[in-house]
Write a protein that holds these residues in place. Sequence first.
Motif, PDB file in Angstrom:
ATOM      1  N   LEU A  40      38.864  37.883  46.655  1.00 35.67           N
ATOM      2  CA  LEU A  40      37.916  38.019  45.550  1.00 35.67           C
ATOM      3  C   LEU A  40      36.950  36.845  45.573  1.00 35.67           C
ATOM      4  O   LEU A  40      37.363  35.684  45.490  1.00 35.67           O
ATOM      5  CB  LEU A  40      38.647  38.050  44.197  1.00 35.67           C
ATOM      6  N   PHE A  41      35.649  37.143  45.716  1.00 33.91           N
ATOM      7  CA  PHE A  41      34.573  36.154  45.614  1.00 33.91           C
ATOM      8  C   PHE A  41      33.971  36.354  44.227  1.00 33.91           C
ATOM      9  O   PHE A  41      33.370  37.396  43.966  1.00 33.91           O
ATOM     10  CB  PHE A  41      33.498  36.400  46.670  1.00 33.91           C
ATOM     11  N   ASN A  42      34.112  35.358  43.357  1.00 37.06           N
ATOM     12  CA  ASN A  42      33.681  35.552  41.977  1.00 37.06           C
ATOM     13  C   ASN A  42      33.585  34.209  41.270  1.00 37.06           C
ATOM     14  O   ASN A  42      34.152  33.221  41.733  1.00 37.06           O
ATOM     15  CB  ASN A  42      34.690  36.443  41.250  1.00 37.06           C
ATOM     16  N   ARG A  43      32.892  34.181  40.155  1.00 39.97           N
ATOM     17  CA  ARG A  43      32.804  32.940  39.377  1.00 39.97           C
ATOM     18  C   ARG A  43      34.127  32.620  38.677  1.00 39.97           C
ATOM     19  O   ARG A  43      34.422  31.469  38.425  1.00 39.97           O
ATOM     20  CB  ARG A  43      31.685  33.035  38.352  1.00 39.97           C
ATOM     21  N   GLU A  44      34.871  33.659  38.317  1.00 41.65           N
ATOM     22  CA  GLU A  44      36.161  33.452  37.680  1.00 41.65           C
ATOM     23  C   GLU A  44      37.138  34.515  38.176  1.00 41.65           C
ATOM     24  O   GLU A  44      36.724  35.565  38.654  1.00 41.65           O
ATOM     25  CB  GLU A  44      36.060  33.496  36.151  1.00 41.65           C
ATOM     26  N   PRO A  45      38.430  34.221  38.093  1.00 41.78           N
ATOM     27  CA  PRO A  45      39.408  35.233  38.518  1.00 41.78           C
ATOM     28  C   PRO A  45      39.236  36.518  37.699  1.00 41.78           C
ATOM     29  O   PRO A  45      38.885  36.473  36.521  1.00 41.78           O
ATOM     30  CB  PRO A  45      40.761  34.582  38.211  1.00 41.78           C
ATOM     31  N   ALA A  46      39.465  37.647  38.326  1.00 43.89           N
ATOM     32  CA  ALA A  46      39.374  38.940  37.660  1.00 43.89           C
ATOM     33  C   ALA A  46      40.413  39.868  38.276  1.00 43.89           C
ATOM     34  O   ALA A  46      40.821  39.681  39.419  1.00 43.89           O
ATOM     35  CB  ALA A  46      37.970  39.529  37.840  1.00 43.89           C
ATOM     36  N   GLY A  47      40.835  40.846  37.511  1.00 47.20           N
ATOM     37  CA  GLY A  47      41.784  41.825  38.030  1.00 47.20           C
ATOM     38  C   GLY A  47      43.137  41.232  38.377  1.00 47.20           C
ATOM     39  O   GLY A  47      43.823  41.717  39.272  1.00 47.20           O
ATOM     40  N   VAL A  48      43.531  40.198  37.639  1.00 49.37           N
ATOM     41  CA  VAL A  48      44.786  39.504  37.928  1.00 49.37           C
ATOM     42  C   VAL A  48      45.958  40.273  37.329  1.00 49.37           C
ATOM     43  O   VAL A  48      45.907  40.707  36.178  1.00 49.37           O
ATOM     44  CB  VAL A  48      44.741  38.061  37.376  1.00 49.37           C
ATOM     45  N   ALA A  49      47.014  40.430  38.122  1.00 47.91           N
ATOM     46  CA  ALA A  49      48.227  41.115  37.664  1.00 47.91           C
ATOM     47  C   ALA A  49      48.877  40.314  36.544  1.00 47.91           C
ATOM     48  O   ALA A  49      48.929  39.088  36.598  1.00 47.91           O
ATOM     49  CB  ALA A  49      49.200  41.280  38.825  1.00 47.91           C
ATOM     50  N   GLU A  50      49.340  41.016  35.549  1.00 44.77           N
ATOM     51  CA  GLU A  50      50.005  40.359  34.424  1.00 44.77           C
ATOM     52  C   GLU A  50      51.318  41.054  34.136  1.00 44.77           C
ATOM     53  O   GLU A  50      51.437  42.272  34.285  1.00 44.77           O
ATOM     54  CB  GLU A  50      49.118  40.395  33.188  1.00 44.77           C
ATOM     55  N   LEU A  51      52.289  40.281  33.708  1.00 43.32           N
ATOM     56  CA  LEU A  51      53.564  40.850  33.299  1.00 43.32           C
ATOM     57  C   LEU A  51      53.374  41.612  31.998  1.00 43.32           C
ATOM     58  O   LEU A  51      52.529  41.244  31.174  1.00 43.32           O
ATOM     59  CB  LEU A  51      54.591  39.742  33.090  1.00 43.32           C
ATOM     60  N   PRO A  52      54.156  42.664  31.789  1.00 45.08           N
ATOM     61  CA  PRO A  52      54.062  43.398  30.521  1.00 45.08           C
ATOM     62  C   PRO A  52      54.435  42.496  29.336  1.00 45.08           C
ATOM     63  O   PRO A  52      55.185  41.531  29.493  1.00 45.08           O
ATOM     64  CB  PRO A  52      55.093  44.520  30.674  1.00 45.08           C
ATOM     65  N   ALA A  53      53.925  42.827  28.164  1.00 41.61           N
ATOM     66  CA  ALA A  53      54.241  42.056  26.956  1.00 41.61           C
ATOM     67  C   ALA A  53      55.757  41.992  26.775  1.00 41.61           C
ATOM     68  O   ALA A  53      56.462  42.981  26.991  1.00 41.61           O
ATOM     69  CB  ALA A  53      53.585  42.710  25.742  1.00 41.61           C
ATOM     70  N   ASP A  98      46.629  37.651  48.575  1.00 35.35           N
ATOM     71  CA  ASP A  98      45.483  37.567  47.677  1.00 35.35           C
ATOM     72  C   ASP A  98      44.892  36.162  47.672  1.00 35.35           C
ATOM     73  O   ASP A  98      45.611  35.170  47.547  1.00 35.35           O
ATOM     74  CB  ASP A  98      45.886  37.955  46.253  1.00 35.35           C
ATOM     75  N   LEU A  99      43.557  36.106  47.786  1.00 30.18           N
ATOM     76  CA  LEU A  99      42.841  34.834  47.832  1.00 30.18           C
ATOM     77  C   LEU A  99      41.660  34.900  46.879  1.00 30.18           C
ATOM     78  O   LEU A  99      40.926  35.894  46.862  1.00 30.18           O
ATOM     79  CB  LEU A  99      42.348  34.573  49.259  1.00 30.18           C
ATOM     80  N   PHE A 100      41.493  33.851  46.092  1.00 30.45           N
ATOM     81  CA  PHE A 100      40.363  33.755  45.174  1.00 30.45           C
ATOM     82  C   PHE A 100      39.413  32.665  45.664  1.00 30.45           C
ATOM     83  O   PHE A 100      39.829  31.522  45.861  1.00 30.45           O
ATOM     84  CB  PHE A 100      40.847  33.436  43.757  1.00 30.45           C
ATOM     85  N   VAL A 101      38.140  33.026  45.881  1.00 31.29           N
ATOM     86  CA  VAL A 101      37.101  32.077  46.279  1.00 31.29           C
ATOM     87  C   VAL A 101      36.145  31.968  45.100  1.00 31.29           C
ATOM     88  O   VAL A 101      35.420  32.910  44.797  1.00 31.29           O
ATOM     89  CB  VAL A 101      36.360  32.544  47.554  1.00 31.29           C
ATOM     90  N   GLN A 102      36.173  30.808  44.427  1.00 26.97           N
ATOM     91  CA  GLN A 102      35.375  30.632  43.219  1.00 26.97           C
ATOM     92  C   GLN A 102      33.971  30.160  43.538  1.00 26.97           C
ATOM     93  O   GLN A 102      33.780  29.253  44.348  1.00 26.97           O
ATOM     94  CB  GLN A 102      36.050  29.631  42.280  1.00 26.97           C
ATOM     95  N   GLY A 103      32.992  30.816  42.899  1.00 23.77           N
ATOM     96  CA  GLY A 103      31.603  30.415  43.052  1.00 23.77           C
ATOM     97  C   GLY A 103      30.677  31.613  42.974  1.00 23.77           C
ATOM     98  O   GLY A 103      31.111  32.740  42.736  1.00 23.77           O
ATOM     99  N   ASP A 104      29.395  31.355  43.163  1.00 20.70           N
ATOM    100  CA  ASP A 104      28.412  32.435  43.211  1.00 20.70           C
ATOM    101  C   ASP A 104      28.593  33.203  44.521  1.00 20.70           C
ATOM    102  O   ASP A 104      28.861  32.602  45.567  1.00 20.70           O
ATOM    103  CB  ASP A 104      26.995  31.873  43.119  1.00 20.70           C
ATOM    104  N   CYS A 105      28.427  34.491  44.467  1.00 21.38           N
ATOM    105  CA  CYS A 105      28.728  35.348  45.614  1.00 21.38           C
ATOM    106  C   CYS A 105      27.908  35.031  46.861  1.00 21.38           C
ATOM    107  O   CYS A 105      28.480  34.901  47.946  1.00 21.38           O
ATOM    108  CB  CYS A 105      28.539  36.817  45.241  1.00 21.38           C
ATOM    109  N   ASP A 106      26.593  34.933  46.725  1.00 16.95           N
ATOM    110  CA  ASP A 106      25.756  34.760  47.915  1.00 16.95           C
ATOM    111  C   ASP A 106      26.149  33.540  48.752  1.00 16.95           C
ATOM    112  O   ASP A 106      26.427  33.679  49.945  1.00 16.95           O
ATOM    113  CB  ASP A 106      24.275  34.717  47.541  1.00 16.95           C
ATOM    114  N   PRO A 107      26.207  32.341  48.172  1.00 15.39           N
ATOM    115  CA  PRO A 107      26.577  31.191  49.012  1.00 15.39           C
ATOM    116  C   PRO A 107      28.014  31.271  49.532  1.00 15.39           C
ATOM    117  O   PRO A 107      28.294  30.836  50.656  1.00 15.39           O
ATOM    118  CB  PRO A 107      26.389  29.975  48.102  1.00 15.39           C
ATOM    119  N   CYS A 108      28.919  31.828  48.747  1.00 18.43           N
ATOM    120  CA  CYS A 108      30.312  31.959  49.203  1.00 18.43           C
ATOM    121  C   CYS A 108      30.418  32.926  50.380  1.00 18.43           C
ATOM    122  O   CYS A 108      31.111  32.644  51.365  1.00 18.43           O
ATOM    123  CB  CYS A 108      31.215  32.422  48.063  1.00 18.43           C
TER     124      CYS A 108
END
Length: 147
Positions: A40-53, A98-108
């Motif tokens: 995921l190339f994004n400014r913030e994490p998204a679509g992260v798996a979460e445990l049920p309540a 799964d790998l998260f690359v934080q930043g603006d998409c174009d330069p990343c």
Amino acid sequence: RLARTDLPKCDLLLVMGTSLQVHPFAGLMNEVEKDVVRVLFNREPAGVAELPAGISEEKFKQLKKEAETGNQQAMIFVQLLAQHMSGFKFNSEDNKRDLFVQGDCDPCIEAFVKELGWEEDFKKIITEVRDEFKNRQNSQETKEASS
């Protein structure tokens, strides 16, 4: 429309600049095989798996340990939880893909492409897409002018 045929053949999934909130797109990352690397190339994490309540990370770890000792109930419960927890597992101890690359998409993406030695191919694709976009735009303007 090609997701059903293309995603099972995918060997690397790149997800860029999205909140992963709108379906069906948000669920596509879960349609690749279990061993496919997902980035995921994004400014913030998204679509992260979460445990049920009601299930804490500590409780989940405890269940996994019990399952590893052969406890059948724990094994079933862990499997059910794992199926329910779709999404990226960036911070999970058992994350192997799964790998998260934080930043603006174009330069990343430019840095990613450069690191892999794909610069020429990338430039060619960008040029082709821009040309196609311009051609479609010109075609639409011509149609509107003749109407």
